[in-house]
Design a protein around this motif. Structure first.
Motif, PDB file in Angstrom:
ATOM      1  N   HIS A   1       3.236   5.580   2.132  1.00 44.92           N
ATOM      2  CA  HIS A   1       2.985   4.476   2.828  1.00 44.92           C
ATOM      3  C   HIS A   1       1.615   4.676   3.502  1.00 44.92           C
ATOM      4  O   HIS A   1       1.444   5.851   4.194  1.00 44.92           O
TER       5      HIS A   1
ATOM      6  N   HIS B   1       0.880  -1.302   0.105  1.00 46.20           N
ATOM      7  CA  HIS B   1      -0.098   0.144   0.081  1.00 46.20           C
ATOM      8  C   HIS B   1       0.965   1.217   0.109  1.00 46.20           C
ATOM      9  O   HIS B   1       0.926   1.952   1.035  1.00 46.20           O
TER      10      HIS B   1
ATOM     11  N   ARG C   1      -1.320   2.660   9.142  1.00 46.64           N
ATOM     12  CA  ARG C   1      -2.495   2.241   9.789  1.00 46.64           C
ATOM     13  C   ARG C   1      -2.319   2.220  11.404  1.00 46.64           C
ATOM     14  O   ARG C   1      -1.262   1.780  11.732  1.00 46.64           O
TER      15      ARG C   1
HETATM   16 MN    MN Z   1       2.370  -1.412   5.878  1.00 47.55          MN
END
Ligand code: MN
Ligand code: UD2
Length: 602
Positions: free
Chosen positions: A371, A243, A374
């Motif tokens: 990036h 991602h 999260r």
């Molecule tokens: Mn990652």
């Protein structure tokens, strides 16, 4: 032995494609639009250059408590449905997508499956442009002596379609073709349907060579990257998470540095793609990697580490996901610890190994890759989160921490049990073979900013003399919500009351926090200036974070303002206030501090 192990996995090689110009993307993505016409991004003006840098990110951090997670379980058809459906211009140049309020419930529903806003990602083109975020100095460099090509390795487990494809497309769109040999995808046993044949068809159409390998069973990021590395056919390996988005000019600086230094791990600056709006947001400059007492990776940037002689700067550790390394050096240094499972620990392991065994880890400020950071992990951990993570950390500690092993176990006793359940002998053999230096050397020379009990006078509690009151540091990551107070000493071992008094005069504690003193700016000039004590992210350049301790009077004096740490009772709240006051014998009870040295060595 190792070869056989991997050959078994390679049975599952399924794809190899090259150069085909038919674009089947539209065909693949004429899915039902759940985002209707009225779904538009906000018109908020957006000026990339002026955007405030952010560094609110946490990498390498798993929250044990997931109470804030929504627990909606998606039905299989929902998980397997690919809703990628770009709207022209959305998210272009890294602009944020703002989802109208009436879509909030859908976002929240899909959030836990990916731990990001899938709707936002799905309406942004996989080919979105990003601004050139490099400094002018970087833009002016001409790289004409790069002689090697790279294999870009992207591993994934149940990644969303749009984020995975955008990662691949950003590599293709923003890398000079002559410098990329191939893209290698390794699927760590995903079960989302669109990552099956749909993905195979998609990569068959890519304009550069792309290969897809599948792990026969869920193995984790180390095994997946190892397979990718083994299959790579060029001199240089570049690893990316699934991602990411590469920005203009990201590749050349990495290859250029490897051209001039063989035993280097070189990382791009990792910028932030926001998990809610997918805005591309610049990280703070000069950011580097360290780690905390729990052996978790941490970003820092308060101490400048830039190098006067070269563009790249050293970092004690790397985040782990995005880096370039020569394939032959990767092999010579012992690739990865292949017994580390699923997630975590491998980034510090490779960092310690590279530094302790003669190489270096550097960040190139001219290479920027975004990036999606999260706040939690979206996927399952077969066998449980903590068993996987703690076993990996036990391996890291046993192999690399030498005399600091007991400190790590003192802080995280839960990890210790795993040392008996895992065999590290092959990694110790490697360490001996490579004649690696010890961890104390690493702390002193590579990570001098560390807040480990290294080069210190005291490690333990700071107690107000003749009382049972202790300095208590409530610490937050990146200094957020931190608070210093004087409260009853804990009987239980709590890191909140542990401080290190370094020989250089700094009093440091967990999460790179330092005792510091400052002058309170008062509006009324007739009132005497007040000095306070505070817990702050360590800065390393201020004399206000240096202290001296008088063994006779037990006073703790700040070097910058020459004032002593003093306790005052607050008559209103009956709590103890910590203040900075003139050092005086008349205040001896309020200004006497005892350092109780705690032994972590045995
Ligand atoms: Mn990652
Ligand atoms: C960071 C790193 C990550 C890794 C991790 C520590 C960055 C930006 N990211 O966490 O690369 O070093 O710290 O271990 O530096 N994956 C699999 N199989 C698994 C688990 C993960 O293939 O069982 C893939 C996943 O799809 C992703 C990559 O491994 O592409 C890293 O996982 P992550 O994105 O969850 O890790 P992250 O960014 O939180």
């Amino acid at each position: 032995m190792v070869m056989l192990y991997y050959e078994k996995r390679v049975e599952n090689v399924i794809f190899f494609s090259f150069n085909n110009n038919i674009n089947i993307q539209n065909q693949l993505h004429n899915n039902e639009r759940y985002i209707r016409q009225n779904y538009q991004s906000s018109n908020k003006s957006y000026d990339f250059a002026k955007s405030m840098p952010t560094m609110e990110v946490i990498v390498g951090y798993i929250r044990k408590d997931d109470s804030y997670q929504n627990n909606v379980k998606l039905k299989p058809f929902e998980l397997n449905h690919n809703n990628y459906s770009p709207i022209k211009g959305e998210g272009d140049l890294g602009r944020p997508v703002n989802v109208p309020f009436n879509y909030k419930h859908i976002i929240s529903k899909y959030w836990s499956a990916n731990q990001f806003n899938l709707l936002a990602s799905d309406i942004i083109s996989v080919d979105r442009n990003l601004s050139d975020v490099r400094s002018n100095k970087c833009k002016n460099i001409i790289y004409d002596s790069i002689s090697s090509q790279a294999s870009v390795i992207i591993i994934f487990h149940n990644e969303a379609w749009s984020t995975l494809i955008r990662t691949i497309r950003s590599v293709i769109n923003r890398s000079p073709r002559r410098l990329i040999h191939e893209i290698i995808l390794v699927d760590d046993a995903s079960d989302r349907e669109f990552l099956g044949q749909t993905l195979e068809l998609f990569i068959a159409e890519l304009e550069i060579m792309a290969k897809l390998y599948r792990m026969p069973q869920r193995s984790g990021l180390v095994a997946s990257r190892l397979l990718g590395a083994e299959k790579a056919n060029s001199e240089i390996l570049i690893f990316l998470d699934s991602h990411c988005e590469c920005t203009p000019g990201w590749l050349e600086p990495l290859l250029d540095r490897i051209n001039s230094k063989k035993n280097v791990v070189i990382c791009p600056v990792i910028d932030v793609i926001k998990d809610d709006t997918f805005e591309y947001s610049l990280g703070l400059p000069n950011t580097w990697g360290g780690f905390n007492w729990k052996m978790q990776f941490r970003w820092y940037n308060s101490k400048i580490r830039t190098n006067k002689k070269r563009l790249t700067y050293d970092t004690p550790t790397m985040a782990g996901g995005l880096f370039a390394i020569r394939k032959d050096y990767f092999q010579a240094i012992g690739t990865y610890d292949d017994e580390m499972t699923i997630w975590g620990g491998e980034n510090l392991e490779l960092s310690f190994r590279v530094w302790q065994c003669g190489g270096s880890i550097e960040i190139h400020p001219c290479s920027h890759v975004g990036h999606v950071f999260r706040k939690n992990s979206p996927y399952t951990f077969p066998g449980g989160v903590m068993p996987n993570l703690n076993r990996n950390l036990a391996r890291l500690i046993e192999v690399w921490l030498d005399s600091y092993k007991n400190f790590a176990y003192f802080i995280s006793p839960d990890i210790k049990i795993f040392k008996y359940l895992t065999n590290i002998s092959s990694r110790i053999d490697l360490k001996n073979k490579l004649h690696c230096k010890n961890f104390d050397w690493y702390l002193q020379n590579i990570y001098p900013e560390n807040y480990f009990p290294n080069n210190y006078t005291y490690f333990g509690k700071i107690i107000q003399k003749n009382t049972n009151l202790c300095l208590n540091a409530k610490v937050g990551i990146n200094g957020l919500y931190s608070q210093l107070s004087l409260i009853e000493c804990h009987k239980l071992k709590s890191t909140n009351q542990l401080f290190i008094f370094k020989k250089n005069g700094m009093i440091m504690t967990e999460e790179f926090m330092c005792l510091d003193s400052y002058e309170l700016q008062l509006k009324n000039p007739n009132i005497m200036l007040e000095h306070r004590i505070v817990l702050r992210l360590c800065d390393y350049s201020k004399s206000s974070e240096k202290w001296t301790y008088d063994y006779k009077t037990n006073q703790l004096k700040n070097i910058w303002n020459n004032l002593c740490l003093t306790v005052e009772k607050n008559n209103f709240t009956s709590l103890w206030n910590l203040e900075m006051k003139k050092c005086s014998v008349t205040r001896s009870t309020q200004q006497s501090w005892i350092f109780s040295n705690i032994s972590w060595i045995t």
